[in-house]
Design a protein around this motif. Structure first.
Motif, PDB file in Angstrom:
ATOM      1  N   GLY A   1      -1.112  -8.362   4.775  1.00  0.00           N
ATOM      2  CA  GLY A   1      -1.334  -9.034   3.496  1.00  0.00           C
ATOM      3  C   GLY A   1      -2.767  -8.993   3.017  1.00  0.00           C
ATOM      4  N   ASN A   2      -3.686  -8.621   3.900  1.00  0.00           N
ATOM      5  CA  ASN A   2      -5.099  -8.596   3.525  1.00  0.00           C
ATOM      6  C   ASN A   2      -5.560  -7.237   3.001  1.00  0.00           C
ATOM      7  OD1 ASN A   2      -7.630 -10.247   3.629  1.00  0.00           O
ATOM      8  ND2 ASN A   2      -8.341  -8.531   4.878  1.00  0.00           N
ATOM      9  N   ILE A   3      -4.730  -6.214   3.105  1.00  0.00           N
ATOM     10  CA  ILE A   3      -5.167  -4.845   2.858  1.00  0.00           C
ATOM     11  C   ILE A   3      -5.466  -4.581   1.379  1.00  0.00           C
ATOM     12  CG2 ILE A   3      -2.911  -3.784   2.404  1.00  0.00           C
ATOM     13  CD1 ILE A   3      -3.750  -1.506   4.309  1.00  0.00           C
ATOM     14  N   CYS A   4      -6.443  -3.756   1.125  1.00  0.00           N
ATOM     15  CA  CYS A   4      -6.676  -3.111  -0.172  1.00  0.00           C
ATOM     16  C   CYS A   4      -6.625  -4.053  -1.382  1.00  0.00           C
ATOM     17  CB  CYS A   4      -5.675  -1.982  -0.372  1.00  0.00           C
ATOM     18  SG  CYS A   4      -6.096  -0.852  -1.721  1.00  0.00           S
ATOM     19  N   SER A   5      -7.540  -5.002  -1.422  1.00  0.00           N
ATOM     20  CA  SER A   5      -7.675  -5.851  -2.609  1.00  0.00           C
ATOM     21  C   SER A   5      -8.241  -5.001  -3.748  1.00  0.00           C
ATOM     22  CB  SER A   5      -8.623  -7.017  -2.305  1.00  0.00           C
ATOM     23  OG  SER A   5      -8.965  -7.716  -3.473  1.00  0.00           O
TER      24      SER A   5
END
Length: 473
Positions: free
Chosen positions: A419-423
Motif C-alpha cells: 500500500g505504500n508503493i509509488c505515491s
C-alpha cells in the motif's frame, strides 16, 4: 478483446494517467486546475461505463470527494502553514536544528531528522508529522547550504514507514483487525520491518539521490529563502530556548498521542495503584478525543508557534497578523491542491479499478504473502490511497489466513508495504510533499515517489526473509 478493454476500468485508468501527464507535465497547467479537469474527465468515462454512475455524478462526486478531502486536511494544513511560518521566522526551527547538530554532529544531521520523524509518526498521522518536520528540513538546508534532497527524503522515510508498518497508526491497526493479527506481535514485527525499510529508503537512497540532484531552497509556506538564510546566521542568543522552540511539536504530538494512549488503556488490566488513574482517563475519553483530534491539536500547536513568533520578532501587532494571513493564503493553496489530488484518486476508485485488478490476481498461484503485496501495490498505484489499498487487500486476504504458513502479522506487513508503493499524481500525499517542500513535479517523483517505492520493496523483502527464519506460526 477491444470491446472488453473499452468497458473495463483499465480504460478509465489509462485515460486518467494520460490526462494528468498532458495537463500537468506537457501543458504545465496549475496543479489544482489540471487535477480538477482530469477528475471531471474520469467522471465522464465512469458515467459511460459504470452502472449507477450518472452523468451528473461526474461533477457532484468530484466536488464531494474534494470536500471530503478538505474536511480531512483543510484545518491541519492551514494550521501547519502558521506553524511552519512561525517556527521559521521566529528562529524556533533554527534552535531545534542547532540542538540536533550539537547532539549528533553536523555530519549526522540527516540521522537526527530521520530518527525524529520515525518516532513522531508512531502516535501521529503521516501528514501531521510532515507538517511539523518540513520546517526543520528547510531550516537545516538553510544552515548547511546543501543536502535539501537528503533532508526531505529522511523526513519522509521515517514518517512513511511508521505510517504503514507500526500500530497504533490507523492503517496497520485496521489491517491487523481485519485479518485477525495480534496487535502486540504486529507492533514488534512492524518495528522489525520499519527500521530496515526506513534505513534503505531514507538514509541509503537519500544519500544517493542527494549526490545526483541539487534541489534549491525555494519560497514556500509563506517564507522566502532570504528570510531562512538570514535566520540561519543568527547568533544563538537571538533564538528562542529549546523548550519554547519545540513547544508546537511537543503539544501536537502529546495531544494526538493522548487519544492513542486512552484507546490502548481501554480493557487493559493494570496494577491496583494505577487503576483509579486509568479509570479516570478512560472515563474522560470524550474530552481526550476532542483535544486529541488532529484539527484541535494542530490549532493549539499553531497558537503556541504564533505566540513565539510574536515574542521573538520586532513586528508590530498588525504586521504580525498580516504575516500570518500570508501564511494562511499559502496553506489554502496547498490544501486545495492536496484535496483535488485526492478527488482525482477517488474518481479513479469509483471506476472499480481496485477490485478489478485485485480479482485478476487471485488465480495466479503466487505465494500468499507476495499475492497480498501485489494486490495492495496495484490498487495503490491505480487509485492513489494507501489506506484504501491496504483495506482492499486485507478484505481479499482475510478468508485465506488459515492457509498462511507464518504468523498473520507478516500478512499485515506485506499489505502495508504494498500500500505504500509509488505515491504519484493520484495520491494527495504526493501534492502535500511537493507543495510544502517547495519542489517541482520532477523533483517530487525522484525523491518522494522513488522513496515510497523503495520502502515498499524493501519491506516485502524483509518480511520474506524474517518470516522464513521466524515464522511464529
Amino acid at each position: 478483446m477491444a470491446i472488453e478493454f473499452a468497458q473495463s476500468p483499465l480504460l478509465t485508468f489509462v485515460i486518467g494517467l494520460a490526462l494528468v501527464v498532458l495537463l500537468l507535465v506537457v501543458l504545465d497547467l496549475p496543479a489544482f486546475v489540471g487535477l480538477a479537469i482530469a477528475a471531471f474527465a474520469v467522471g465522464l468515462v465512469n458515467a459511460a461505463f459504470v452502472p449507477d454512475f450518472a452523468l451528473a455524478d461526474a461533477a457532484t462526486r468530484t466536488a464531494t470527494a474534494f470536500g471530503n478531502g478538505m474536511a480531512g486536511i483543510g484545518i491541519p494544513i492551514l494550521m501547519a502553514a502558521i506553524i511552519g511560518k512561525s517556527m521559521l521566522e521566529s528562529g524556533s526551527a533554527q534552535r531545534i536544528v542547532r540542538s540536533f547538530q550539537s547532539l549528533v554532529g553536523r555530519e549526522n544531521s540527516d540521522i537526527a531528522l530521520w530518527g525524529s520523524s520515525t518516532v513522531l509518526a508512531i502516535p501521529v498521522f503521516f501528514d501531521s508529522v510532515f507538517y511539523l518536520m518540513a520546517p526543520l528540513a528547510r531550516s537545516m538546508r538553510a544552515r548547511m547550504g546543501d543536502n535539501y534532497a537528503l533532508y526531505l527524503v529522511v523526513v519522509g522515510a521515517g514518517a512513511a514507514t511508521a505510517h504503514v508498518f507500526v500500530p497504533p497508526t490507523p492503517g496497520p491497526l485496521a489491517v491487523a483487525s481485519e485479518v485477525g493479527a495480534d496487535i502486540g506481535t504486529t507492533m514488534l514485527i512492524g518495528v522489525t520491518v520499519a527500521v530496515p525499510s526506513a534505513t534503505m529508503g531514507g538514509l541509503v537512497y537519500g544519500r544517493w539521490i542527494n549526490r545526483h540532484i541539487d534541489i534549491p531552497l525555494r519560497d514556500a509556506m509563506g517564507t522566502t529563502t532570504d528570510e531562512l538564510k538570514e535566520r540561519a546566521q543568527r547568533d544563538v542568543s537571538s533564538l528562542p530556548s529549546f523548550l519554547e522552540a519545540t513547544a508546537p511539536i511537543v503539544i501536537a504530538v502529546a495531544l494526538v498521542g493522548s487519544l492513542t494512549v486512552v484507546n490502548a488503556l481501554e480493557g487493559v488490566t493494570v496494577a491496583e495503584p494505577l487503576r483509579p488513574f486509568v479509570a479516570f482517563v478512560v472515563d474522560n475519553r470524550p474530552f481526550v478525543a476532542f483535544i486529541g483530534d488532529k484539527n484541535v491539536a494542530l490549532t493549539v500547536a499553531a497558537l503556541a508557534a504564533a505566540y513565539t513568533y510574536y515574542r521573538w520578532s520586532d513586528l508590530s501587532r498588525s504586521d504580525w497578523e498580516d504575516e500570518l494571513t500570508e501564511a494562511l493564503k499559502s496553506g489554502g493553496n496547498i490544501a486545495a491542491i492536496t484535496a483535488m489530488g485526492g478527488a482525482f484518486g477517488a474518481l479513479l476508485a469509483a471506476s472499480g479499478i481496485g477490485s478489478y485488478l485485485a480479482n485478476g490476481l487471485e488465480g495466479f498461484g503466487i505465494p500468499l504473502l507476495v499475492t497480498a503485496w501485489l494486490i495492495a501495490a496495484i490498487v495503490r498505484i491505480a487509485q492513489g490511497s494507501a489506506t484504501a489499498a491496504m483495506l482492499t487487500a486485507a478484505g481479499i486476504m482475510a478468508p485465506l489466513t488459515g492457509q498462511l504458513p507464518v504468523n498473520t502479522a507478516y500478512l499485515v506487513m506485506v499489505i502495508g508495504a504494498g500500500g505504500n508503493i509509488c505515491s504519484w499524481y493520484n495520491d494527495s500525499g504526493f501534492w502535500l510533499v511537493k507543495e510544502i517542500g517547495g519542489l517541482t513535479q520532477a523533483e517530487t517523483l525522484k525523491t518522494w515517489t522513488a522513496l515510497t517505492t523503495i520502502i515498499s520493496v524493501t519491506g516485502l523483502v524483509v518480511v520474506l526473509v524474517v518470516s522464513s527464519v521466524l515464522p511464529l506460526a
